[in-house]
Design an enzyme around this catalytic site. Structure first.
Site, PDB file in Angstrom:
ATOM      1  N   GLY A 140       3.163   3.428  18.875  1.00  0.00           N
ATOM      2  CA  GLY A 140       3.159   1.405  17.766  1.00  0.00           C
ATOM      3  C   GLY A 140       1.595   0.828  18.145  1.00  0.00           C
ATOM      4  O   GLY A 140       2.001  -0.544  17.979  1.00  0.00           O
ATOM      5  N   ASP A 176       2.193   9.738  11.928  1.00  0.00           N
ATOM      6  CA  ASP A 176       2.522   9.024  11.537  1.00  0.00           C
ATOM      7  C   ASP A 176       3.469   9.488  11.051  1.00  0.00           C
ATOM      8  O   ASP A 176       3.484  10.078  10.318  1.00  0.00           O
ATOM      9  CB  ASP A 176       0.977   9.424  10.145  1.00  0.00           C
ATOM     10  CG  ASP A 176       1.730   8.778   8.991  1.00  0.00           C
ATOM     11  OD1 ASP A 176       2.618   8.157   8.784  1.00  0.00           O
ATOM     12  OD2 ASP A 176       1.158   9.362   8.494  1.00  0.00           O
ATOM     13  N   VAL A 177       4.700   8.606  11.234  1.00  0.00           N
ATOM     14  CA  VAL A 177       5.906   8.767  10.889  1.00  0.00           C
ATOM     15  C   VAL A 177       5.886   9.188   9.167  1.00  0.00           C
ATOM     16  O   VAL A 177       7.433   9.284   8.632  1.00  0.00           O
ATOM     17  CB  VAL A 177       6.927   7.746  11.360  1.00  0.00           C
ATOM     18  CG1 VAL A 177       6.526   7.245  12.778  1.00  0.00           C
ATOM     19  CG2 VAL A 177       6.411   5.996  10.944  1.00  0.00           C
ATOM     20  N   ALA A 188       3.913  -2.946   5.607  1.00  0.00           N
ATOM     21  CA  ALA A 188       4.775  -3.172   3.688  1.00  0.00           C
ATOM     22  C   ALA A 188       3.518  -3.317   3.117  1.00  0.00           C
ATOM     23  O   ALA A 188       1.957  -3.806   4.087  1.00  0.00           O
ATOM     24  CB  ALA A 188       5.778  -4.240   4.115  1.00  0.00           C
ATOM     25  N   TYR A 242       8.705 -13.466   4.129  1.00  0.00           N
ATOM     26  CA  TYR A 242       8.810 -12.157   5.515  1.00  0.00           C
ATOM     27  C   TYR A 242       9.496 -10.949   4.244  1.00  0.00           C
ATOM     28  O   TYR A 242       9.260  -9.660   3.988  1.00  0.00           O
ATOM     29  CB  TYR A 242       9.972 -12.737   6.276  1.00  0.00           C
ATOM     30  CG  TYR A 242       9.510 -11.863   7.436  1.00  0.00           C
ATOM     31  CD1 TYR A 242       8.556 -10.979   8.487  1.00  0.00           C
ATOM     32  CD2 TYR A 242      11.107 -11.107   8.209  1.00  0.00           C
ATOM     33  CE1 TYR A 242       8.337  -9.828   8.667  1.00  0.00           C
ATOM     34  CE2 TYR A 242      10.790  -9.923   8.864  1.00  0.00           C
ATOM     35  CZ  TYR A 242       9.777  -9.862   9.739  1.00  0.00           C
ATOM     36  OH  TYR A 242       9.253  -8.527  10.258  1.00  0.00           O
ATOM     37  N   LYS A 245      14.089  -4.922   8.380  1.00  0.00           N
ATOM     38  CA  LYS A 245      14.342  -5.123   9.690  1.00  0.00           C
ATOM     39  C   LYS A 245      16.210  -4.523   9.623  1.00  0.00           C
ATOM     40  O   LYS A 245      16.611  -4.812  10.495  1.00  0.00           O
ATOM     41  CB  LYS A 245      13.577  -6.250  10.257  1.00  0.00           C
ATOM     42  CG  LYS A 245      12.105  -6.200  10.224  1.00  0.00           C
ATOM     43  CD  LYS A 245      11.801  -5.324  11.352  1.00  0.00           C
ATOM     44  CE  LYS A 245      10.437  -5.381  11.554  1.00  0.00           C
ATOM     45  NZ  LYS A 245       9.805  -4.474  12.832  1.00  0.00           N
ATOM     46  N   THR A 251      -0.629 -10.968  15.575  1.00  0.00           N
ATOM     47  CA  THR A 251      -1.196  -8.853  15.324  1.00  0.00           C
ATOM     48  C   THR A 251      -1.931  -8.724  14.293  1.00  0.00           C
ATOM     49  O   THR A 251      -0.656  -9.407  13.299  1.00  0.00           O
ATOM     50  CB  THR A 251       0.734  -8.454  15.996  1.00  0.00           C
ATOM     51  OG1 THR A 251       1.644  -8.769  15.044  1.00  0.00           O
ATOM     52  CG2 THR A 251       0.598  -8.587  17.215  1.00  0.00           C
ATOM     53  N   SER A 256      -0.607  -6.797  11.824  1.00  0.00           N
ATOM     54  CA  SER A 256       0.599  -6.927  11.517  1.00  0.00           C
ATOM     55  C   SER A 256       1.392  -8.475  10.977  1.00  0.00           C
ATOM     56  O   SER A 256       1.034  -8.354   9.767  1.00  0.00           O
ATOM     57  CB  SER A 256       1.797  -5.895  11.754  1.00  0.00           C
ATOM     58  OG  SER A 256       1.336  -4.245  12.139  1.00  0.00           O
TER      59      SER A 256
END
Ligand code: NAD
Length: 246
Positions: free
Chosen positions: A6, A57-58, A88, A148, A155, A186, A188
């Site tokens: 990450g 790459d997950v 997202a 969010y 999450k 950050t 993201s």
């Protein structure tokens, strides 16, 4: 040896975690999303104890399998795994949650929650002397944080996944936990509309009166990776200046 997934750049929480783990003596395997990111990571981690970089790459099963193979080829046990990634669609982090479409919902779940399960599956067999896995979460899993949205739901899924993994892997001596970090600026986090409102509120209202720093998250990760936390599994540890109280 610790696997850290990450790092995008030196502002990433995973970068702070890698710095803390390296300082405490861990050799690191870092994963990267693509070749461009690999170059960026290499440029900012020269001072760390990096023994290998592996693509992951997950969203791609073959790269997850490749991560397991690449780690096995090193011929050393894995002691810690850090999952510090999420994704997202930007529009899903700025409009009313009720407008979320199926593809955006599933994308957030896939990259941000399922990927932890998949990473655990490929790395657990290499943790043959036990160890510690951890993921990064946010308060939006249990409280509504404006904008969010779909990531809060992902999450919640991630935290539940963490608990089930802790149950499954505990008998192998593998502990699984989550760090719930306060808001940090950050790449993201910038995708979440009005991030600055949360940062300002943290400075004014959080018991510790400062915005969370990646180094604080990193030091908690080092604690979770070490035997000092040997009795802790299935937990969410808040590293957020106490903002979860407010
Ligand atoms: P970041 O942008 O620096 O890191 C996110 C990482 O996710 C990047 O390295 C990116 O390449 C990676 N990623 C995205 N899609 C991927 C894929 N398909 N395969 C592999 N990697 C992929 O941001 P960050 O804030 O350091 O985020 C790290 C974690 O911390 C995330 O889970 C995030 O939700 C969580 N978190 C962040 C904050 C915050 O305010 N920054 C607060 C709490 C939790």
């Amino acid at each position: 040896m610790a696997v850290v997934a990450g790092i995008a750049n030196k502002w990433s929480l995973a970068y702070g975690i890698a710095e803390s783990l390296s300082r405490e003596g861990a050799d690191l395997v870092l994963t990267y999303l693509n070749e461009k990111q690999r170059d960026t990571i290499e440029a900012c981690t020269g001072h760390l104890r990096v023994v290998k970089m592996l693509p992951c790459d997950v969203s791609k099963d073959e790269e997850l399998v490749g991560l397991g193979t690449g780690l096995a080829e090193l011929g050393r046990p894995v002691d810690a795994v850090v999952h510090s990634l999420a994704f997202a669609n930007r529009e899903d982090l700025s409009r009313p949650f009720v407008e979320t479409q199926r593809d955006g919902f599933l994308l957030a779940q896939n990259i941000s929650a399922y990927s932890f399960v998949a990473m655990a599956r490929v790395t657990a067999p290499l943790m043959n002397r036990g160890g510690s896995m951890m993921t990064l979460t946010y308060l939006g899993s249990v409280r509504v944080r404006p904008n969010y949205n779909v990531m809060g739901v992902a999450k919640a899924s991630l935290e539940a996944s963490m608990r089930y993994l802790a149950y499954d892997l505990g008998p192998q001596g593998i502990r699984v936990n989550a760090i719930s970090a306060g808001a940090v600026k950050t790449a993201s986090a910038r995708a979440v509309k009005d991030l600055s409102v949360i940062l300002d509120a943290t400075k004014e209202q959080a018991p510790l009166r400062h915005v969370t720093e990646a180094g604080e998250v990193g030091d908690t990760a080092a604690f979770l990776a070490s035997d000092l936390s040997r009795g802790i599994t299935g937990n969410v540890l808040y590293v957020d200046s106490g903002m979860q109280l407010i």
